[in-house]
Design a protein around this motif. Structure first.
Motif, short mmCIF file in Angstrom:
data_model
loop_
_atom_site.label_atom_id
_atom_site.label_comp_id
_atom_site.label_asym_id
_atom_site.label_seq_id
_atom_site.Cartn_x
_atom_site.Cartn_y
_atom_site.Cartn_z
N THR A 54 0.85 -1.19 0.00
CA THR A 54 0.00 0.00 0.00
C THR A 54 0.89 1.24 0.00
O THR A 54 2.11 1.15 0.20
CB THR A 54 -0.85 0.05 1.28
N GLU A 68 -6.73 -5.81 9.27
CA GLU A 68 -8.13 -6.24 9.17
C GLU A 68 -8.47 -6.53 7.72
O GLU A 68 -9.61 -6.87 7.40
CB GLU A 68 -9.05 -5.13 9.70
N GLY A 69 -7.50 -6.38 6.83
CA GLY A 69 -7.75 -6.60 5.41
C GLY A 69 -7.66 -8.08 5.04
O GLY A 69 -7.68 -8.95 5.92
N ASP A 70 -7.56 -8.34 3.74
CA ASP A 70 -7.53 -9.74 3.31
C ASP A 70 -6.19 -10.39 3.66
O ASP A 70 -5.26 -9.72 4.15
CB ASP A 70 -7.83 -9.85 1.81
N GLU A 71 -6.09 -11.66 3.42
CA GLU A 71 -4.94 -12.44 3.83
C GLU A 71 -3.63 -11.86 3.27
O GLU A 71 -2.64 -11.73 3.97
CB GLU A 71 -5.10 -13.90 3.41
N GLN A 72 -3.67 -11.47 2.01
CA GLN A 72 -2.44 -10.95 1.40
C GLN A 72 -2.03 -9.63 2.05
O GLN A 72 -0.87 -9.38 2.33
CB GLN A 72 -2.67 -10.73 -0.11
N ARG A 73 -3.04 -8.80 2.28
CA ARG A 73 -2.77 -7.50 2.92
C ARG A 73 -2.18 -7.72 4.31
O ARG A 73 -1.22 -7.09 4.70
CB ARG A 73 -4.09 -6.70 2.99
N GLN A 74 -2.77 -8.63 5.03
CA GLN A 74 -2.29 -8.93 6.38
C GLN A 74 -0.85 -9.40 6.35
O GLN A 74 -0.01 -8.95 7.13
CB GLN A 74 -3.15 -10.02 7.03
N GLN A 75 -0.60 -10.33 5.45
CA GLN A 75 0.73 -10.92 5.39
C GLN A 75 1.78 -9.86 5.04
O GLN A 75 2.84 -9.79 5.64
CB GLN A 75 0.75 -12.08 4.39
N GLN A 125 -4.65 -2.20 8.47
CA GLN A 125 -4.32 -3.11 7.36
C GLN A 125 -4.44 -4.58 7.78
O GLN A 125 -4.70 -5.44 6.94
CB GLN A 125 -2.92 -2.81 6.83
#
Length: 911
Positions: free
Chosen positions: A630, A684-691, A682
């Motif tokens: 991001t 709380e976002g999707d798996e890729q965002r989290q990772q 971030q």
RNA sequence: GGGCGAUUAGCUCAGUUGGUUAGAGCGCCACGUUGACAUCGUGGAGGUCGGUGGUUCGAACCCACUAUCGCCCACCA
């Protein structure tokens, strides 16, 4: 203890706050036992070597020690992490006078004395003291985290160093640079030894100056007919010459009276004889260039054996040198009636007698500087005595050339001038001391008086006796950088680690020690002993006063370390000032450094709690700047790499203070205050965002810990062990932050656009918070917001979630649009350059207050615009300033105009 | 007598070869304990950069002079 033990010794959960005591102790023990302080033979980079300024063996840790340990340790740790083969050589100094005084005091308390027990027993007692108590300073340095190689610890009086000293003496002697002679030296009566010029400090004191008249021989008067003290001693004298003196007792040693050349007042007296009070010695009246006719009476008593200038005058005129004092500063047989009196008692007595004989003309108050013994504090007496000297000129020339030709550099540079001035005007160095504790002068005398200087491995000749004196402590310290590595033997250490790299010490011992190491090193090893001299300032109290027991403002580093932690003390000392500048130690600053350590602890605690599982390869995701990061990710990564590059630049330039401050600003002000808050969203976002967020958190924090480790080794190592704990795996025995690579930084990750865009987003968030605060919106309440952003709208829309959460703007009611026809009413307005935002705060908006607020902003905007317009209207500026500066000014003007228009519009719309 | 350093917010200090609106910590004001941290967070107030003059399109920064404080060296009958 191996590293797995260190880790398994840690609780699974990190405590809520950082506790330094247990951490410091166990980490230091582990580092030391693991051999991390020793130079690594397989280091990819060349040696980097520092010789510690050896503290006095009698020393107790003070802030001066804490200062040099901090700076040297951070240099060493930094270079070690960079892969240099680092060696920091520790040791202590035998400190001749200090140690001898201490043991003498001990003996006195036992009702005996050095003289009573004899030399051999005294030395035995001193060594005994050294073995018993001499080790405490080393352990105190350990508490500071000093990563020096204790296996190579040296003592200036150990066998190896004694051999170095002997060798150095012999070489200088054989080369004709050491000589023995009777000269006027600085004599300390209470210590009973000569001291060097540097060991005399001058103090301005209010004293008296006495004007004394001496009768002059005339045709009618051949000298006193009555006894001294009869009151008729000068009876019959008709001509007089008056001299001025601050030390009347030295009259007893006068051998002439001098006047200025061509002084009319004394024309008729020149070449005749005056009669010395008390002793009735006839002394010549001469003329010499030394005399200033304006001063005093215009005539000077000449006492060659008790004054440096008089000594020179005496030599020019072939005058006798009559020493009137014994070594204990009592008057000797030359003093006639005053024999046996102490120098000050004799002064008093002679003044009384002069008065009685009508020879005291007057007494005036006088201000002069008095030589004081640096050690004992008593008044130093210039005394004629037989001593050993080093001829300094040839040595000084070598040391001067090394700096002049840039082979050794002094940081900060201004001290080069001080160094030059001292060496250019240097005088021969008195190296003999009438002490017992020290390196005994390696000169033997045969019964016929012949001097023999055997080599260190040769036996002295049969029947010869050794010189009783010892060498000035600084003689052995002067050899320190190479003597500690084995010189004169060609040891592997000497071959590998000499010359050393940086000599780091306080500017107060530039002459005492640094210049002498330069001279000795250049002469004896044919190379300058270090390439850089880094001089730090002195530590003073918070208001700039010198720390002293009498002021009661002494800060004990051991107490500070106990209460606030070693890292807090180190960080404060390293970042409180600039190189060479004294620092005023502010206790609040130590506290804030302590808080910083706790902040690091808690940041790590947060990051670990979000990692959940070990990262497969933490660094992988962000090795590619084009990945799916991001804006905020790219911003913090860019800032991190910028920091790394800055740190390397600052450290290379020895700007350790600035380097430390920048890391703190980054970690606290950017990473913790912003990115950690961003990460919460971030994650709380999707798996890729989290990772990806986890990877950024991990990578930036872990890298920053590496950068910080040289400054605050304990807390960084401790949290790094938690952070890098391998679940289900065994970290290797060398898994230590102090051995991790220092981040170089990579310009490819610097993303100026991301920094600008995130900066704008951040400004918007701060502005929203500001409005909320001004309108007293309850923190729990979410507000609506409309942002008008023109071509930035797209970028900002991508930040909507962050703007919403960090500004507490209701996500459902956050609109980001290119433009807006009708501005919301009952709203507070924000204008940031070309950006506008409206917070509808129905019921909270006070129109009067809002108008006032906007009017104030409008005034500022107007001033901004007119200032920029004036600048751009200036042909000189547009014509001569660099294009980018002009362009930046144009852009700013455009934004300022937009802001001005927006504010005017908004004010017009307000009902 | 010679030399050096300092002078920037109430306090202690930064300010990278002169270039947007001079920064930080502490202190101060207001608000705040939502699960990293109250050793904390958010917002804010606060400085004509010791003075004068100069160089420059532009000076906290360069030059000259000057004031105050501190230090070093030398000399002091």
């Amino acid at each position: 203890m191996t590293n797995p033990e260190i880790q398994s010794a840690r609780p699974t959960e990190m405590a809520k706050a950082y506790e330094h005591q247990p951490v410091e102790q166990s980490l230091y023990a582990w580092w030391e036992r693991s051999g991390f302080f020793a130079p690594r033979a397989d280091a990819p980079n060349p040696p980097f070597v520092i010789s510690i300024p050896p503290p006095n063996v009698t020393g107790e840790l003070h802030l001066g020690h804490a200062m040099f340990v901090t700076i040297e340790d951070l240099m060493i740790r930094w270079r070690r992490m960079q892969g240099f083969q680092t060696l920091w050589v520790p040791g202590t100094d035998h400190a001749g006078i200090a140690t001898q005084s201490l043991v003498e005091k001990l003996l006195r308390s036992e009702g005996t004395s050095r003289e009573a027990v004899g030399r051999e027993e005294f030395l035995r007692r001193t060594w005994e003291w050294k073995e018993k108590y001499g080790g405490q300073i080393q352990n105190q340095m350990r508490r500071l985290g000093a990563s020096c190689d204790w296996a190579r610890e040296r003592f200036t009086l150990d066998a190896g160093l004694s051999r170095s000293v002997h060798t150095a003496f012999k070489q200088l002697y054989d080369d004709g640079l050491i000589y023995k002679g009777t000269y006027l030296v600085n004599w300390s009566p209470t210590l009973g030894t000569a001291v060097s010029d540097l060991e005399v400090e001058y103090e301005t004191r209010n004293v008296s100056i006495w004007y004394v008249r001496y009768p002059v021989i005339t045709e009618g008067w051949a000298g006193p007919q009555h006894a001294w003290g009869s009151g008729r001693w000068a009876e019959g004298a008709t001509e007089w010459i008056t001299v001025a003196t601050t030390r009347p007792e030295t009259i007893l040693g006068d051998t002439a009276i001098a006047t200025a050349h061509g002084d009319e007042r004394f024309a008729t007296l020149l070449g005749r004889s005056a009669v010395l009070p008390a002793l009735a010695r006839h002394i010549p009246i001469i003329a010499d260039e030394y005399v200033d006719k304006e001063f005093g009476s215009g005539a000077v008593k000449i006492t060659p054996a008790h004054d440096k200038n008089d000594y020179e005058v005496g030599k020019r005129h072939g005058l006798a040198q009559i020493s009137i004092l014994n070594k204990d500063a009592t008057v000797n047989a030359e003093g006639g009636p005053y024999q046996g009196m102490d120098r000050f008692a004799a002064r008093k007595a002679i003044i009384a007698d002069l008065e009685k004989e009508g020879l005291l003309v007057k007494t005036e108050p006088h201000t002069m500087s008095v030589g004081i013994s640096q050690r004992g504090g008593e008044i130093i007496e210039p005394l004629l005595s037989e001593q050993w000297f080093v001829r300094m000129r040839p040595l000084a020339d070598l040391a001067l050339a090394a700096v002049r030709e840039g082979r050794t550099r002094i940081v900060p540079e201004r001290f080069e001038k001080v160094y030059y001035h001292w060496l250019e005007n240097i005088e021969d160095w008195c190296i003999s001391r009438q002490l017992w504790w020290g390196h005994r002068i390696p000169v033997w005398y045969l019964p016929d008086g012949t001097m023999v200087v055997p080599g260190p491995d040769e036996a002295p000749p049969e029947g010869a006796t050794q010189d009783p004196d010892v060498l000035d402590t600084w003689f052995s310290s002067g050899l320190w950088p190479f003597s500690t590595l084995g010189w004169p033997d060609q040891t592997p250490d000497l071959a590998t680690f000499y010359p050393t790299s940086v000599m780091e010490t306080g500017y107060d011992i530039l002459f005492f020690w640094v210049a002498r190491m330069m001279m000795m090193g250049c002469y004896l090893t044919q190379t300058e002993p270090f390439h850089t001299i880094y001089l730090h300032g002195l530590v003073r109290d918070e208001h700039g006063r010198k720390m002293s027991k009498s002021y009661g403002n002494v800060v004990n580093p051991l107490v500070v370390m106990g209460e606030q932690g070693t890292d807090a003390l180190r960080f404060t000392l390293a970042t409180s000032g600039t190189p060479g500048q004294d620092i005023n130690l502010n206790p609040q600053r130590i506290e804030s450094a302590r808080n910083f350590a706790n902040k690091i602890w808690n940041i790590t605690r947060f990051v670990i709690s979000k990692l959940q599982i070990a990262l497969p390869n933490p660094q992988s995701a962000i090795t590619n700047p084009q990945s799916a990061m991001t804006l905020a990710d790219r911003w913090i990564v860019s800032r991190y790499h910028r920091l790394c590059l800055d740190e390397n630049r600052l450290m290379e330039g020895y700007n350790v203070g600035e380097a430390g401050r920048q890391m703190q600003d980054f970690l606290w002000g950017e990473f913790a205050d912003w990115y950690v808050e961003i990460a919460k969203v971030q994650l709380e976002g999707d798996e890729q965002r989290q990772q990806l967020t986890r990877e950024v958190l991990y990578t930036v924090l872990e890298g920053t810990l590496r950068l910080l480790h040289p400054y605050i080794p304990f807390v960084t190592e401790e949290v790094w062990q938690y952070l890098t704990r391998v679940e289900g795996g065994e970290p290797g025995p060398t898994h230590s932050l102090m051995l991790a690579a220092y981040p170089a930084g990579d310009a490819a990750f610097i993303d100026a656009q991301a920094e600008v865009n995130w900066g704008m987003t951040q400004e918007l968030i701060v502005a929203i918070r500001n409005i909320r605060s001004e309108y007293k919106v309850e923190p729990a309440r979410w507000v609506a917001a409309t942002v008008v952003a023109g071509d930035r709208a797209g970028m900002l829309r991508e930040q909507a979630a962050l703007i919403s959460r960090l500004g507490r703007a209701d996500a459902a009611k956050l609109e980001i649009v290119e433009s807006l026809e009708v501005k919301p009413s009952q709203s507070a307005a924000i204008v940031i350059g070309t950006l506008e935002a409206y917070l509808p705060l129905a019921g909270l908006i006070d129109l009067v207050a809002e108008r006032a607020r906007l009017t104030k902003e409008l005034e500022q905007a107007e001033a901004d615009v007119s200032r920029r317009e004036a600048k751009l209207a200036n042909e000189g500026f547009v014509g001569k300033a660099p294009a980018n500066v002009v362009q930046r000014e144009r852009d700013s003007l455009e934004a300022a105009r937009a802001a001005l228009m927006a504010l005017r519009g908004r004010l017009a719309e307000l009902p």
